[in-house]
Design an enzyme around this catalytic site. Structure first.
Site, PDB file in Angstrom:
ATOM      1  N   SER A   1      41.975  20.063-114.679  1.00  0.00           N
ATOM      2  CA  SER A   1      42.621  19.213-115.675  1.00  0.00           C
ATOM      3  C   SER A   1      41.739  19.060-116.915  1.00  0.00           C
ATOM      4  O   SER A   1      41.306  20.046-117.500  1.00  0.00           O
ATOM      5  CB  SER A   1      42.964  17.867-115.039  1.00  0.00           C
ATOM      6  OG  SER A   1      43.835  17.121-115.852  1.00  0.00           O
TER       7      SER A   1
ATOM      8  N   ASP B   1      54.171  22.222-114.587  1.00  0.00           N
ATOM      9  CA  ASP B   1      53.224  21.124-114.768  1.00  0.00           C
ATOM     10  C   ASP B   1      53.551  20.382-116.069  1.00  0.00           C
ATOM     11  O   ASP B   1      53.491  20.955-117.155  1.00  0.00           O
ATOM     12  CB  ASP B   1      51.800  21.683-114.828  1.00  0.00           C
ATOM     13  CG  ASP B   1      50.730  20.605-114.805  1.00  0.00           C
ATOM     14  OD1 ASP B   1      51.051  19.441-115.097  1.00  0.00           O
ATOM     15  OD2 ASP B   1      49.570  20.940-114.499  1.00  0.00           O
TER      16      ASP B   1
ATOM     17  N   HIS C   1      50.641  18.661-110.602  1.00  0.00           N
ATOM     18  CA  HIS C   1      49.544  18.915-111.528  1.00  0.00           C
ATOM     19  C   HIS C   1      48.387  19.615-110.828  1.00  0.00           C
ATOM     20  O   HIS C   1      47.870  20.613-111.311  1.00  0.00           O
ATOM     21  CB  HIS C   1      49.088  17.593-112.140  1.00  0.00           C
ATOM     22  CG  HIS C   1      47.964  17.744-113.115  1.00  0.00           C
ATOM     23  ND1 HIS C   1      47.998  18.651-114.155  1.00  0.00           N
ATOM     24  CD2 HIS C   1      46.770  17.106-113.225  1.00  0.00           C
ATOM     25  CE1 HIS C   1      46.890  18.561-114.853  1.00  0.00           C
ATOM     26  NE2 HIS C   1      46.117  17.637-114.306  1.00  0.00           N
TER      27      HIS C   1
END
Length: 726
Positions: free
Chosen positions: A558, A644, A689
């Protein structure tokens, strides 16, 4: 987003080295200060595969997997002496425990569960079930709902809430590869049946009104934005109505029920500011009461005990969290009295409230502590926890006599501890001591960044490793949102250490490991501090004999991808290979697109390049997509997810294409025999995610690292099978 000694008075505690704060006499205290608080509260009795049973301040939709094994007997820790606090803070480490080999197959993922009354509610197979507490580990259970009725792919229960009188149970369910969730309400009777279902629910809590009717409050999430609160009743008086809507798109809302269930708090927050409303748990139809109107830069979180509110806030100096209290019927800021303050460089991990005690879970100078505050006499008992521990896992606990929690590290499964208030002692689980305690070392070292700031690192390696400079190194980094690096147990990390790897976790600025100021010094126009910290960490590791550039790999997920991508552009010679998962790489274009779900919410972290030229030019200096050039890059493996919503696939594809172009351009003039780096983009289906427990992802990334370093992975994969049960 929290021991043991005889009672110590304020004067003695104030100067105690291990003590992380001080109690204060009542006084008004209302200066406003900055940054940001992230309350992390993991999970409950058996642990969870996903979100905790108690909500946390931010990242409510994030998946936080963890593993556990069953609770064993508890052994009391050696009592602390009044005469030498700092000496006895290490007493914990001297406790003799029975060392036995823990069978690896006992480390397994278990789903959300909750105790209520005499029952335990949990997931068994594809069903929501309950069993009597004493039969929780048996096959004797009652099926309440079959998850397959929702027609989801690999459904699992994310969170469970039971109505106060056990007439209903609510459960949030989602698919393994999606963040979209459904909340079902099951009526508990001789023949349990689904009473209602609500799509796209984030947080939810039960209260009971004056007529003993169960009322469910829940938040509705649309495009990752959570702005609406609803309340619903069931049975003969069925209704479902909107209760609150937040108009500012940069804020989100979530619900938290105080530990004593007296108030339901409606929390309205962005990255730097919060506002809390109290909903009376006895009169939920009455208008809510505002605690303190939002003030930019001011964050606060509320608990309740005996008609008093305990408020964890960053108001005043120093700019770290402190604990205040006020009467519940006088909640405005001018009535807040400073009660307990943390030392600088202290992260408040969590807070738990009991009848006569408040427990703070703290991280100071990269070590874990527990502070137990006696609410009757303002005494404080502080305990430095064992040095192997890197994180807390909280239990959902209603026992007023005990405070249970777990400690974990990336290479060691969680271990249970219980603080018993009556005895003033910390007890630890015994019976099966993990052999990793004898076969590995954990080191806390620091790197000096270019501005002189000392950056902490946590390093793991085998105790019998010789010539560490020739060992492979895997570095982890995050450095955003004031969040700590994830240091929960991961079997693949354990396997790497057993196979001779060095693991290093770099706690750079922008993260939250050293408190609020640590985050403030690494966001907006200070984001380059995090990059300088990461570079300094890797260079320090090499200079101290931990591996070398040709054997150094770097991993992030991320927002951690920003620093990794930036380092690959600025200092590629430090690395051999990189693995990224759902990485944020196209900062400039993403933050200029206000149609994306999280752009407005994240302006406080990255800046607003659309309206602020200073922010735009600063982002251009570090954005991975904006700074590529023909040069030799490390090999890069990227795992991305097709749908995502947090990190759009478009930005990752754009980065990958640009990186391949830069590599190809450099290869033209590199000469004969040049081996270009491998650039791999692995796009997985689904809309989650990060899918942390994907066996395929874990094995693919490990194989990539071993292959790039030219290492034999046979033994590692054989060991990994024992954990993943492949």
């Amino acid at each position: 987003m929290y021991q043991q000694t005889t009672k110590l008075f304020l004067g003695a505690l104030k100067y105690s080295i291990p003590h992380l704060g001080k109690c204060m006499p009542k006084q008004n205290y209302c200066n406003v200060a900055d940054p940001y608080y992230n309350r992390l509260r993991l999970k409950n009795y058996r642990l969870t595969k996903c979100l905790q049973n108690k909500p946390k301040i931010s990242e409510l939709a994030r998946n936080i997997p963890s593993r556990s094994f069953s609770r064993k007997d508890l052994l009391p820790v050696k009592p602390e002496s009044e005469n030498s606090i700092s000496e006895d803070m290490d007493a914990f480490e001297k406790v003799r425990t029975r060392l036995e080999t823990q069978p690896q197959e006992e480390y397994e993922i278990v789903n959300a569960e909750i105790k209520h009354g005499g029952f335990v509610y949990y997931q068994e197979g594809c069903c929501l079930v309950r069993s009597k507490d004493e039969e929780a580990d048996s096959d004797n259970y009652e099926v309440l709902f079959n998850l397959e009725e929702l027609k989801l792919e690999q459904p699992f229960i994310d969170c469970i809430r039971v109505a106060p009188d056990e007439k209903y149970v609510a459960a949030k369910i989602r698919a393994e590869d999606s963040e979209t969730s459904t909340c079902i309400v099951v009526k508990l009777s001789d023949q349990p049946a689904m009473e209602a279902s609500f799509p796209n629910v984030s947080s939810f809590e039960w209260v009971k009104d004056e007529e003993d009717e169960d009322v469910l409050f829940y938040t509705f999430q649309r495009n990752l934005r959570c702005h609406d609160v609803y309340r619903a009743t069931f049975g003969d008086n069925k209704r479902n109505e909107r209760f609150y809507t937040e108009k500012d798109p940069s804020y989100f809302v979530f619900l938290y029920l105080t530990k004593d269930s007296r108030f339901l708090t409606l929390n309205i927050m962005n990255k730097t500011t919060s506002e809390v409303w109290l909903i009376d748990g006895l009169s939920p139809w009455d208008p809510p009461m505002l605690i303190q109107k939002r003030i930019h830069g001011m964050l606060y979180y509320v608990e309740h005990r005996d008609d008093e509110l305990y408020i964890l806030t960053n108001v005043g100096e120093p700019t770290e969290f402190k604990l205040m209290r006020t009467a519940a019927d006088a909640p405005a800021i001018m009535n807040w009295d400073l009660f307990f303050t943390m030392k600088r460089n202290t992260k408040v991990v969590d807070l738990d409230m009991f009848k006569d005690h408040c427990v703070l879970f703290l991280k100071h100078s990269n070590l874990l502590y527990v502070n137990v505050i006696g609410l009757a006499d303002d005494s404080v008992r502080s305990l430095k926890l064992p040095p192997w521990a890197c994180g807390f896992i909280m239990d959902t606990n209603s026992d007023p006599k005990n405070c249970p929690f777990q400690l974990c590290s990336p290479i060691r499964p969680p271990k249970y501890y219980t603080y018993k208030f009556a005895e003033g002692k910390l007890f630890e689980e015994t019976g099966h001591e993990d052999p990793i305690t004898k076969t590995s070392r954990v080191l806390r070292i620091e790197a000096k960044s270019k501005d002189g700031k000392l950056v902490p690192m946590t390093v793991f390696h085998k105790t019998d490793s010789e010539d560490l400079q020739r060992k492979p190194l895997l570095v982890h980094v995050y450095g955003a949102y004031g969040m700590d690096l994830k240091m929960n147990f991961r079997p693949e990390r354990r396997v790497l250490v057993d196979d001779g790897w060095i693991l290093a976790y770099c706690h750079v600025r922008g993260g939250g490991e050293l408190g609020l100021q640590w985050h403030a010094d690494g966001r907006l126009t200070k984001k380059l501090n995090g990059l300088a910290d990461l570079e300094a960490c890797i260079k320090t590791l090499h200079s101290q004999g931990f591996s070398q550039p040709s054997l150094t790999t770097l991993s992030a997920f991320s927002a951690g991808g920003v620093l990794v991508g930036a380092l690959c552009n600025s200092k590629p010679e430090l690395l051999r290979a990189v693995t990224l998962e759902a990485p944020f790489l196209d900062v400039l274009n993403t933050m200029m697109d206000t149609t994306l779900p999280l752009t407005l919410e994240e302006l406080e972290e990255w800046g607003n390049p659309s309206s602020d030229e200073k922010h735009k030019n600063y982002i251009k200096r570090y954005c991975p997509c904006q700074n590529m050039k023909p040069q030799h890059y490390p090999s890069v493996h990227i795992t991305a997810y097709e749908n995502d919503e947090r990190v759009p696939l478009k930005g990752i594809v754009n980065y990958t294409e640009k990186l391949k172009e830069a590599v190809a351009e450099h290869s033209k003039g590199a000469g004969e025999g040049y081996q270009p780096p491998n650039i791999v983009l692995d796009i997985q289906p689904g809309g989650n995610h990060v899918i942390e427990d994907s066996h395929k992802k874990i094995t693919t990334q490990m194989k990539f690292l071993y292959d790039e370093l030219g290492l034999d992975s046979t033994d590692a994969f054989e060991a990994l099978k024992k954990y993943l049960k492949v």
